[in-house]
Design an enzyme around this catalytic site. Structure first.
Site, PDB file in Angstrom:
ATOM      1  N   GLN A   1      -9.670   2.009   2.549  1.00  0.00           N
ATOM      2  CA  GLN A   1      -8.795   2.585   3.267  1.00  0.00           C
ATOM      3  C   GLN A   1      -9.628   3.674   4.428  1.00  0.00           C
ATOM      4  OE1 GLN A   1      -5.777   1.411   3.053  1.00  0.00           O
ATOM      5  NE2 GLN A   1      -6.416   0.128   1.211  1.00  0.00           N
TER       6      GLN A   1
ATOM      7  N   ARG B   1       0.859  -1.227   0.068  1.00  0.00           N
ATOM      8  CA  ARG B   1      -0.066  -0.045  -0.007  1.00  0.00           C
ATOM      9  C   ARG B   1       0.829   1.242  -0.101  1.00  0.00           C
ATOM     10  NH1 ARG B   1      -4.512  -2.729   3.902  1.00  0.00           N
ATOM     11  NH2 ARG B   1      -5.779  -3.488   2.425  1.00  0.00           N
TER      12      ARG B   1
ATOM     13  N   HIS C   1      -6.062  -0.353  -6.727  1.00  0.00           N
ATOM     14  CA  HIS C   1      -5.034  -1.164  -6.198  1.00  0.00           C
ATOM     15  C   HIS C   1      -4.727  -1.295  -4.662  1.00  0.00           C
ATOM     16  CE1 HIS C   1      -2.492  -0.935 -10.174  1.00  0.00           C
ATOM     17  NE2 HIS C   1      -3.291  -1.889 -10.210  1.00  0.00           N
ATOM     18  N   GLU C   2      -4.824  -2.588  -4.067  1.00  0.00           N
ATOM     19  CA  GLU C   2      -4.408  -2.891  -2.806  1.00  0.00           C
ATOM     20  C   GLU C   2      -5.238  -2.351  -1.954  1.00  0.00           C
ATOM     21  OE1 GLU C   2      -2.036  -4.913  -2.321  1.00  0.00           O
ATOM     22  OE2 GLU C   2      -1.400  -4.917  -4.439  1.00  0.00           O
ATOM     23  N   GLY C   3      -6.492  -2.635  -2.227  1.00  0.00           N
ATOM     24  CA  GLY C   3      -7.527  -2.012  -1.194  1.00  0.00           C
ATOM     25  C   GLY C   3      -8.079  -0.767  -1.738  1.00  0.00           C
TER      26      GLY C   3
END
Length: 601
Positions: free
Chosen positions: A449, A299, A442-444
């Site tokens: 978040q 992240r 990407h990545e959550g």
């Protein structure tokens, strides 16, 4: 059209040595064999390699995507040449100890190294980036046997790695994955299931690909507590660790994305023939915890990559604005007067300042996060180490989400600066935006978040992270001695008080039925929190720039420092006040979003 200079020559030295004091890391035994000279040598190598081998095919790979020919994936040869040079340079193992074949470099320096490659060509950079992330998980959690089988060749770039999380029916909801791993009589596992959107999931760049696959072992706990993690290689290994026969892992198709077109995005099938060998990493049912090690580090890297693509687009539009003439400015605004470069127009200056504030703010933010990792790893005091770890945990959603929201906004403004040329394929501005638009997902996703920050990170361990953050910010603000930056600090301070009031209010709301409103308002809390953090990051830059401004007569350096101060002023005068809306939404428990009914859309 853009110059070959990927990053302003003053930028990374300023961030690393002036703002972060990264040279002091060499005082720790782990980095004692390094110096500023060795750091600079590594950065210069990265700059040259990125400029010579990664940059030239960025646009070419975008127009010539990888192809699946039924048996294997093919792509332009430039990608292989660049990847081979990268792995031969030792950068994949850069963070690792000398005895592992690494360079034993600080995280701060390795993040800066990545900046050159992300600016030059994010697609080709994805392959070693994913490999490094996979190595990190294996090195921390796998058995010695699995480490011996995969790590040396992954560190050398002979094997690459991926993370295989997402399934066609379950995106961010990992509790709903259906991939299974059945334990055999000999203690091994057979994996069966499907994964989608797997970046780097198939290619011919390396001898083997090691997939880190989340799967459920039948009979285990439900939900995320029942998830385990497996190393699933494309090719099995023989007893002597040589490459053996093809594992039961198959590419079912390539996915064609908006951006990052030079990197394969794949749909993979595991165990169609019942013979997919997977190797358990760590203990059963702890897979998600292990994978979060990879995801949290990834992240930060995604946020930094978004900042660098934003920065690349900013530099590209800046070059264009200096060259493109259009219109006239008083007093030289007569028809017979020469047209002026568009960089002289006030609104173009506004757009360029916004790009500078977003991209350089994101760069500084993520380098601060990387430096936190070094501070944690070199800290001898257990209490301080725990405090810094909590601070990093608190900031991780911001490190990912803020740059990946504002990096694409910078690229959008870059297109606008170019005008009609901006949305044509003959120019590169539109590709920067397309590549960067993937990073909020990407990545959550950034929404995930915001929820993570709002419901977990701000409150965990009694709010220790926010306490440490306030301490760091207060120390910086109180140490300012330069007049211009002191004014900026004075503008930030009231917002710190308002954040405190918002958090006090939400701590009570979360104990009531009104807590549901925060599910719709989490982005508002992210906006407030991230904007205050980035304003502080800009004050850190401006304070150091104002100090250095009085120590040099070099015109280019003075211009660089003045630019930092002006961008900080822009962010605090133009961007920070926008959070007043979000403060009102949260303090009034605004329920507009959560009260909306599906049938009303």
């Amino acid at each position: 059209m853009a110059a070959d200079t990927l990053i302003n020559d003053f930028e990374l030295p300023f961030q690393l040595y002036d703002v972060l004091g990264a040279e002091t890391l060499t005082q720790h035994p782990k980095f004692a064999e390094h110096s500023r000279e060795t750091f600079d040598a590594v950065l210069n190598t990265a700059n040259k390699m990125a400029t010579d081998l990664f940059l030239p095919h960025n646009h070419i790979a975008d127009k010539n995507e990888p192809q699946f020919e039924g048996k294997k994936v093919s792509m332009i040869n430039d990608v292989k040449v660049a990847f081979d040079a990268y792995r031969e340079s030792g950068f994949i193992a850069g963070r690792y100890n000398f005895e592992d074949g690494g360079m034993q470099l600080p995280e701060t320096v390795m993040t800066a190294v990545a900046g050159y490659f992300m600016a030059a060509n994010p697609s080709t950079t994805a392959y070693p980036f994913l490999t490094t992330a996979a190595i990190n998980v294996i090195s921390h959690f796998a058995s010695d046997e699995i480490k011996a089988a995969f790590m040396p060749r992954m560190l050398a770039g002979e094997f690459t790695g991926t993370m295989a999380l997402t399934e066609p029916h379950a995106g961010s909801s990992l509790a709903d994955i259906k991939t299974t791993a059945v334990k055999q009589a000999d203690g091994s596992y057979r994996v069966k299931g499907s994964k989608i959107y797997i970046s780097g999931g198939d290619h011919e760049l390396s001898d083997n690909i090691v997939h880190l696959v989340l799967a459920k072992i039948p009979g285990g706990p439900g939900g995320v507590k029942g998830i385990s993690l497996f190393a699933v290689p494309k090719y099995r290994l023989n007893d002597d660790l040589s490459i053996g026969e093809r594992n039961d892992v198959h590419l079912t198709g390539l996915i064609h994305k908006l951006g990052y077109r030079g990197a394969t995005s794949t749909a993979l099938s595991f165990g169609d023939e019942g013979a997919c060998h997977g190797y358990l990493i760590g203990d059963e049912h702890f897979g998600l915890r292990y994978m979060f090690k990879m995801m949290n580090e990834a992240r930060i890297a995604v946020g930094f990559g978004a900042a660098m693509i934003g920065y690349r687009g900013y530099q590209y539009s800046l070059d264009y604005a200096k060259d493109r003439t259009q219109g006239r400015i008083a007093p030289n605004n007569k028809p017979e007067d020469d047209a002026t470069a568009i960089i002289q127009h006030g609104d173009v200056k506004r757009m360029l300042l916004a790009q500078k504030a977003y991209s350089e703010g994101g760069i500084s933010l993520c380098l601060y996060g990387s430096n936190l990792i070094d501070r944690i790893n070199t800290c001898e005091d257990a209490t301080v180490k725990n405090e810094l770890s909590e601070l990093l945990d608190l900031l991780t959603p911001v490190l990912k989400a803020w740059p990946s929201e504002y990096g694409p906004k910078a690229n959008d403004l870059g297109i606008q600066v170019l005008g009609g040329a901006g949305y044509t394929r003959e120019y590169h501005a539109e590709q920067f935006w397309r590549d960067n638009r993937l990073n909020p997902i990407h990545e959550g996703t950034n929404g995930v978040q915001a929820l993570d920050l709002s419901f977990r990170k701000l409150w965990q361990k009694g709010g220790l992270g926010i306490q440490i953050l306030k301490r760091e910010i207060t120390q910086d603000l109180e140490s300012i001695t330069t007049p211009e930056t002191a004014k900026l600090a004075g503008k930030l301070t009231p917002y710190m008080g308002e954040l405190h009031e918002v958090l006090m209010h939400l701590s009570k709301v979360l104990q009531t039925e009104k807590a549901v409103t925060l599910t719709g308002n989490a982005q508002a809390l992210m906006n407030i929190f991230a904007s205050i953090v980035v304003a502080w990051i800009w004050i850190r830059q401006a304070s150091k720039a104002e100090q250095l401004l009085g120590n040099t007569d070099d015109t280019e350096q003075r211009d660089f420092y003045q630019g930092k101060i002006q961008a900080a002023k822009y962010f605090i005068d133009w961007e920070l006040p926008l959070i007043k809306r979000d403060i009102a939404i949260l303090t009034n428990d605004n329920a507009v979003c959560t009260d909306m009914q599906a049938a009303w859309f």
